[in-house]
Design an enzyme around this catalytic site. Structure first.
Site, mmCIF file in Angstrom:
data_model
loop_
_atom_site.group_PDB
_atom_site.id
_atom_site.type_symbol
_atom_site.label_atom_id
_atom_site.label_comp_id
_atom_site.label_asym_id
_atom_site.label_seq_id
_atom_site.Cartn_x
_atom_site.Cartn_y
_atom_site.Cartn_z
ATOM 1 N N GLU A 181 0.723 -1.381 -0.019
ATOM 2 C CA GLU A 181 0.029 -0.168 -0.135
ATOM 3 C C GLU A 181 0.948 1.208 0.050
ATOM 4 O O GLU A 181 0.625 2.088 0.757
ATOM 5 C CB GLU A 181 -0.938 -0.062 1.213
ATOM 6 C CG GLU A 181 -1.720 -1.143 1.095
ATOM 7 C CD GLU A 181 -2.955 -1.142 2.204
ATOM 8 O OE1 GLU A 181 -2.989 -0.336 3.177
ATOM 9 O OE2 GLU A 181 -3.875 -2.144 2.084
ATOM 10 N N PRO A 201 3.456 6.596 8.414
ATOM 11 C CA PRO A 201 2.751 6.646 9.417
ATOM 12 C C PRO A 201 1.056 6.226 8.982
ATOM 13 O O PRO A 201 0.362 5.896 9.799
ATOM 14 C CB PRO A 201 2.546 7.989 9.983
ATOM 15 C CG PRO A 201 2.917 8.849 8.572
ATOM 16 C CD PRO A 201 4.004 7.883 8.054
ATOM 17 N N HIS A 420 -17.959 -10.829 5.795
ATOM 18 C CA HIS A 420 -16.633 -10.024 6.079
ATOM 19 C C HIS A 420 -15.925 -10.743 7.331
ATOM 20 O O HIS A 420 -16.421 -11.036 8.247
ATOM 21 C CB HIS A 420 -17.120 -8.769 6.237
ATOM 22 C CG HIS A 420 -15.475 -7.893 6.653
ATOM 23 N ND1 HIS A 420 -15.493 -7.372 7.704
ATOM 24 C CD2 HIS A 420 -14.668 -7.649 5.649
ATOM 25 C CE1 HIS A 420 -14.098 -6.895 7.715
ATOM 26 N NE2 HIS A 420 -13.657 -7.010 6.431
ATOM 27 N N HIS A 421 -14.558 -11.339 7.008
ATOM 28 C CA HIS A 421 -13.857 -11.913 7.660
ATOM 29 C C HIS A 421 -12.581 -11.120 8.018
ATOM 30 O O HIS A 421 -11.600 -11.334 7.325
ATOM 31 C CB HIS A 421 -13.476 -13.240 7.693
ATOM 32 C CG HIS A 421 -14.701 -14.175 7.749
ATOM 33 N ND1 HIS A 421 -14.680 -15.452 6.929
ATOM 34 C CD2 HIS A 421 -15.831 -14.134 8.139
ATOM 35 C CE1 HIS A 421 -15.592 -16.094 7.222
ATOM 36 N NE2 HIS A 421 -16.358 -15.565 8.116
ATOM 37 N N HIS A 490 -7.964 -8.940 1.248
ATOM 38 C CA HIS A 490 -7.143 -7.733 1.413
ATOM 39 C C HIS A 490 -6.092 -7.843 2.394
ATOM 40 O O HIS A 490 -6.257 -9.083 3.046
ATOM 41 C CB HIS A 490 -8.349 -6.657 2.169
ATOM 42 C CG HIS A 490 -9.362 -5.989 1.094
ATOM 43 N ND1 HIS A 490 -9.476 -4.787 0.898
ATOM 44 C CD2 HIS A 490 -10.083 -6.769 0.256
ATOM 45 C CE1 HIS A 490 -10.286 -4.778 0.035
ATOM 46 N NE2 HIS A 490 -10.791 -5.765 -0.529
ATOM 47 N N GLU A 491 -5.135 -7.021 2.363
ATOM 48 C CA GLU A 491 -3.947 -7.242 2.742
ATOM 49 C C GLU A 491 -3.329 -8.449 2.513
ATOM 50 O O GLU A 491 -2.953 -9.462 3.185
ATOM 51 C CB GLU A 491 -3.928 -7.064 4.570
ATOM 52 C CG GLU A 491 -4.406 -5.482 4.964
ATOM 53 C CD GLU A 491 -5.936 -5.520 4.885
ATOM 54 O OE1 GLU A 491 -6.252 -4.315 4.607
ATOM 55 O OE2 GLU A 491 -6.515 -6.415 5.252
ATOM 56 N N GLU A 509 -7.011 -6.777 -2.847
ATOM 57 C CA GLU A 509 -6.495 -5.636 -2.698
ATOM 58 C C GLU A 509 -5.296 -5.504 -3.270
ATOM 59 O O GLU A 509 -4.818 -5.534 -4.221
ATOM 60 C CB GLU A 509 -6.984 -5.006 -1.288
ATOM 61 C CG GLU A 509 -6.599 -3.692 -0.962
ATOM 62 C CD GLU A 509 -6.701 -3.189 0.511
ATOM 63 O OE1 GLU A 509 -7.237 -2.066 0.888
ATOM 64 O OE2 GLU A 509 -6.036 -4.269 1.267
ATOM 65 N N GLU A 515 -9.519 4.030 -0.062
ATOM 66 C CA GLU A 515 -9.640 4.517 1.499
ATOM 67 C C GLU A 515 -8.446 5.550 1.879
ATOM 68 O O GLU A 515 -8.953 6.166 2.879
ATOM 69 C CB GLU A 515 -9.686 3.333 2.630
ATOM 70 C CG GLU A 515 -8.357 2.550 2.645
ATOM 71 C CD GLU A 515 -8.220 1.310 1.603
ATOM 72 O OE1 GLU A 515 -7.362 0.624 1.722
ATOM 73 O OE2 GLU A 515 -8.949 1.529 0.761
#
Length: 713
Positions: A181, A201, A420-421, A490-491, A509, A515
Site C-alpha cells: 500500500e 505513518p 466479511h472476515h 485484503h492485505e 486488494e 480509503e
C-alpha cells in the site's frame, strides 16, 4: 465447459539432447524463441559452470547475461560446477475458457526449453531450469527433481539476476515484506531509493529491510520497449522482491524471509519454484492485454464455479473510513482511531437498520451485493493492540445487528450478502474457525467473503509476504473452494495468476486503495495514481479498488482530505480497473441529487462486470489509459478513460463495434471547467447514436476521465 471451447493441445518434442559431461570450452548455448521469433532466450554455463541466461527482443538485448543460483542452510550452495545433462524442447498451443474475466477465452501458445543440470562434483545434485517463451514475454522457473542426494532444504537466498540493458524509466514501489500500500514512484533505475519509504505513518504494518522493489515493477527503455517483472504461480514459496543495484542497472531476487526459520523458504523435492516473469511489449497497453502470468498457472482445478456471479455491490465501509461510523458497537474504532485525524463519533455502522437501508438502495438500483463490515463482535480490540489472537469469531453478531433479519430482508429484496472476515493478522485464529465459519456462511446462503489481515502478523517473525503466509492464503483458497465460497482477499499476498487454477480467487486488494483518500496524512492518492496502477499492480490480477465516490470533497467529515479525481474519472474506473466485483463505495445519500437519483448513477447501473472482450485503446504509464470492454451476454460495450496530473484531448475510434449495428451511446464526461481539485464534480452527459465507423472527440480534465456506454439498439 469443453463442449463450448475446442481445446487444441499440440506437444512436439523438437529435440532431446543427452550430452553427458559438457566441457565449458564447447560454448554450448541453447536458444529458445517465441512463436513469432521476436523474443529469444539464450542459456549457457560460465567458465566456472554457473548457469547464465540472456534475453533479446527484436534482436536487441533486454536482459544482459544474468546468473542463477541458490544458497541453503547447512548445505553447499547450488552455484557453479554444473554440466548440462539434457535439454528438452516442446511447444504448446491451446485455448482455455475463463469462467469469468476480461475475455471469454485465453490462448496459451509458447515454446519451452528445459535444461537439466548436474553438479560435476559431489554430491552431484540435479536441478532443472525451464524457460517458456511467449509472444508477450518469458517465464522461467527452477525444478528440484526427486533424488537421493537432495531431499529437503531451507533456502537462505535465491540468486536470480536481471541485468538490464540500460538505465530505464521505472514505476516502482518499495520491496515491503508486509504491505503493497505504497504510492508508486517514477524515476530512472539509478535513482531508486526504497529506503526512503521506511517510515510511513499511514500503514498498520510495514517492513522494508533494503533497497528493493516489489513486483510487478514496470519499465520503459530508451528504445520505447516496455518491460514488467513479476512472478506466476506463487503457491508454497516466499514472495519475491527485487533488490536493486543502482550503479550497475541490475536486480536480483530477494525472497521475503522468516525470522523464526532464519531462512526464506523450506522445500522438499520434488519441488517447483514460482515462475519468474518478464512481459515485453512495444505498446504500454499490450502489458495490460497480456495473459502471460495467467498462462503460467495450472488449468482450472475446481471445474464449475457458478456459485460466484460477477457483481456490483454496496457496503457499510466508507462511512468508517470517513469517521461517520465505527466498526465496533462500543463506539471506539473508526479510522480516526488509527490516524488520530479526527474525533470518534460513537455511532456503530453495522446496525440492522443501516444494513436494511443499504439493501433498499441496492435493490432500487439493480445492485446485486451488500458487504457489511463490523457486524461481528471483537472490533473494539482489532487494531492498535498486540493482543489480537482470538479477538474475532466469525459467527457472533453484535446485539444491535440482527443477522437473521438482515439476511431475510436481503433475500426478499434479491440482494446477496457478502460475508466479511477480518482476522486482525492473526491467521492461526482464523484457521481454527474456517470450517465452522464457512459452514455458517453456506447455511445462510452466502457465497463469497472479503478477508482482511490488518496489522503485523502473529506469530512474530512472520510477514504477510513470506512462505508461512503464502501457505495460509492458499489454505484459505482450498478450504473455501471445497465449500463453494469465493475469496476477495485484503492485505493479501500478491496476485500471481492463481485465479486460473482456483477461480474462486475473485479479487484482492494489494495496493493503495480508495480509503487512503479519506484519511491519509499525505493527502491521499494523487491524480496519477490509477493511471500508474493500471500498468503495474493491475498486471497481476483483479483489484478490489472500491470506485464510485461522488462526494469528492466530503468536507463535512474530513475537511483536509479529498479524492483527487473528477467525478467522471470515478465512473471510468468501473471499466479501467478490472474486477469481477465492483463496489459503489460512497454513502447511499451521495448518489442522490435534489432528492432524485444522481444522473451519473445511471452509468454504474448500466456498466458490466463480466467481459467477453477487452481492448486497451491507448495509454501511457502514469499519464492516461483508455480501455474498452464488451459485456458477456449482452454484446454492449463500455469504454473508460482516465488521466493523471495533466488534461488531454482524445479521439475514440469505434471500429471495435460490430459492423452493421447501431448503438445508443451515452457519454459521461468532464465539463469544460472540470479539475480534480478546483471543480471535481462538474460533468456533462451527452447522448447520440453511433456505428463502428464513428469517432468520439473528448477533452479530459487534469485528474479527469470519461465513461461511455454503447448499448445495441
Amino acid at each position: 465447459m469443453n463442449s463450448y471451447f475446442k481445446r487444441i493441445s499440440t506437444y512436439i518434442l523438437i529435440l532431446v539432447i543427452a550430452l553427458g559431461v559438457v566441457n565449458c570450452s564447447e560454448n554450448l548455448t541453447p536458444v529458445l524463441s517465441s512463436p513469432d521469433n521476436n523474443i529469444r532466450v539464450s542459456f549457457t554455463l560460465t567458465d566456472s559452470g554457473m548457469p547464465e541466461y540472456k534475453v533479446s527482443y527484436r534482436d536487441k538485448a533486454v536482459i544482459l547475461p544474468s546468473t542463477m543460483g541458490f544458497e541453503f542452510k547447512d548445505q553447499a550452495p547450488l552455484k557453479d560446477s554444473f554440466r548440462i545433462a539434457e535439454i528438452n524442447y516442446k511447444m504448446e498451443d491451446e485455448t482455455w475458457p475463463m469462467p469469468w474475466g476480461e475475455q471469454d477465452s485465453v490462448r496459451n501458445h509458447y515454446n519451452e526449453m528445459s535444461i537439466v543440470l548436474e553438479e560435476v562434483k559431489s554430491p552431484n545434485r540435479k536441478w532443472n531450469i525451464v524457460f517458456r517463451a511467449y509472444d508477450d514475454g518469458i517465464g522461467f522457473r527452477y525444478e528440484f527433481p526427486e533424488q537421493p542426494n537432495f531431499k529437503t532444504a531451507l533456502i537462505t537466498d535465491e540468486h536470480t539476476q536481471f541485468n538490464l540493458s540500460g538505465d530505464h524509466q521505472v514505476w516502482w514501489q518499495p520491496g515491503d515484506w508486509d504491505i503493497y500500500e505504497h504510492l508508486y514512484s517514477h524515476t530512472k533505475f539509478s535513482e531508486i531509493d526504497a529506503l526512503e519509504y521506511k517510515d510511513n505513518p499511514n500503514l498498520a504494518a510495514t517492513y522494508i529491510p533494503e533497497n528493493a522493489v516489489n513486483t510487478p515493477v514496470t519499465m520503459k527503455t530508451e528504445d520505447g520497449v516496455y518491460l514488467s517483472f513479476h512472478e506466476a504461480d506463487l503457491t508454497d514459496y516466499s514472495g519475491m522482491t527485487l533488490k536493486v543495484d543502482t550503479s550497475n542497472n541490475s536486480m536480483v531476487s530477494e525472497l521475503v524471509g522468516s525470522e523464526r526459520l532464519q531462512g526464506k523458504a523450506e522445500i522438499t523435492a520434488p519441488f517447483n519454484t514460482p515462475w519468474r516473469t518478464i512481459q515485453i511489449a512495444d505498446r504500454a497497453g499490450d502489458l495490460i492485454e497480456s495473459k502471460l502470468v495467467l498462462n503460467l498457472n495450472d488449468p482450472n482445478a475446481l471445474g464449475d464455479v457458478s456459485y460466484f456471479t460477477p457483481m456490483k455491490y454496496v457496503g457499510i465501509w466508507w462511512e468508517m473510513h470517513l469517521g461517520k461510523s465505527t466498526w465496533d458497537m462500543e463506539g471506539s474504532q473508526s479510522m480516526n482511531t488509527f490516524t488520530n485525524s479526527g474525533e470518534i463519533r460513537p455511532n456503530h455502522g453495522a446496525t440492522t437498520e443501516n444494513a436494511m437501508r443499504y439493501i433498499d438502495f441496492a435493490a432500487e438500483n439493480g445492485i446485486k451485493g451488500l458487504l457489511v463490515e463490523g457486524w461481528n463482535t471483537g472490533w473494539d480490540k482489532w487494531i492498535n493492540t498486540e493482543d489480537r489472537e482470538g479477538v474475532f469469531d466469525f459467527m457472533t453478531p453484535y446485539v444491535d445487528y440482527d443477522f437473521d433479519k438482515v439476511m431475510a430482508y436481503a433475500e426478499e429484496k434479491g440482494v446477496e450478502v457478502i460475508m466479511h472476515h477480518e482476522t486482525s493478522a492473526a491467521p492461526l485464529t482464523y484457521e481454527k474457525q474456517m470450517d465452522v465459519a464457512y459452514k455458517f456462511m453456506k447455511d445462510n446462503g452466502m457465497n463469497s467473503v472479503k478477508t482482511g489481515y490488518v496489522g503485523k502478523i502473529i506469530p512474530k517473525g512472520e510477514y504477510h509476504h513470506g512462505q508461512w503466509m503464502v501457505r495460509h492464503y492458499h489454505k484459505v483458497l482450498e478450504k473455501a473452494a471445497k465449500m463453494k465460497i469465493a475469496i476477495n482477499a485484503h492485505e493479501p499476498i500478491k496476485a500471481t495468476g492463481k485465479r486460473r487454477t482456483y477461480p474462486n480467487a475473485i479479487a484482492r486488494e494489494g495496493l493503495r486503495g480508495q480509503e487512503f483518500n479519506a484519511w491519509a496524512e499525505d493527502g491521499g492518492n494523487p491524480p496519477d495514481h490509477l493511471p500508474t496502477v493500471a500498468f503495474t499492480r493491475m498486471l497481476s490480477g483483479p483489484i478490489d479498488f472500491t470506485p464510485g465516490i461522488f462526494n469528492i470533497k466530503f468536507e463535512e467529515y474530513k475537511p483536509d482530505n479529498q479524492v483527487s479525481t473528477t467525478l467522471a474519472h470515478q465512473l471510468a474506473l468501473y471499466v479501467v480497473i478490472y474486477s469481477p466485483i465492483q463496489m459503489l463505495a460512497d454513502l447511499p445519500e451521495h448518489y442522490t441529487e435534489n432528492g432524485k437519483p444522481h444522473p451519473a448513477l445511471q452509468f454504474i447501473r448500466d456498466v458490466g462486470v463480466d467481459w467477453s472482450e477487452s481492448k486497451v485503446l491507448d495509454g501511457e504509464v502514469g499519464e492516461y489509459v483508455t480501455i474498452a470492454r464488451k459485456e458477456r451476454g449482452s454484446g454492449n460495450w463500455f469504454v473508460g478513460g482516465i488521466t493523471g496530473n495533466e488534461g488531454r484531448t482524445e479521439t475514440i475510434t469505434l471500429d471495435f463495434l460490430e459492423t452493421g449495428k447501431t448503438y445508443e451511446a451515452i457519454l459521461y464526461k468532464d465539463a469544460p471547467d472540470s479539475h480534480w481539485d478546483t471543480n471535481p464534480q462538474a460533468y456533462e452527459i451527452e447522448s447520440m447514436e453511433v456505428t463502428s465507423g464513428d469517432k468520439v472527440e473528448l477533452s479530459l480534465a487534469p485528474g479527469g476521465g470519461f465513461a461511455l456506454s454503447l448499448i445495441i439498439n
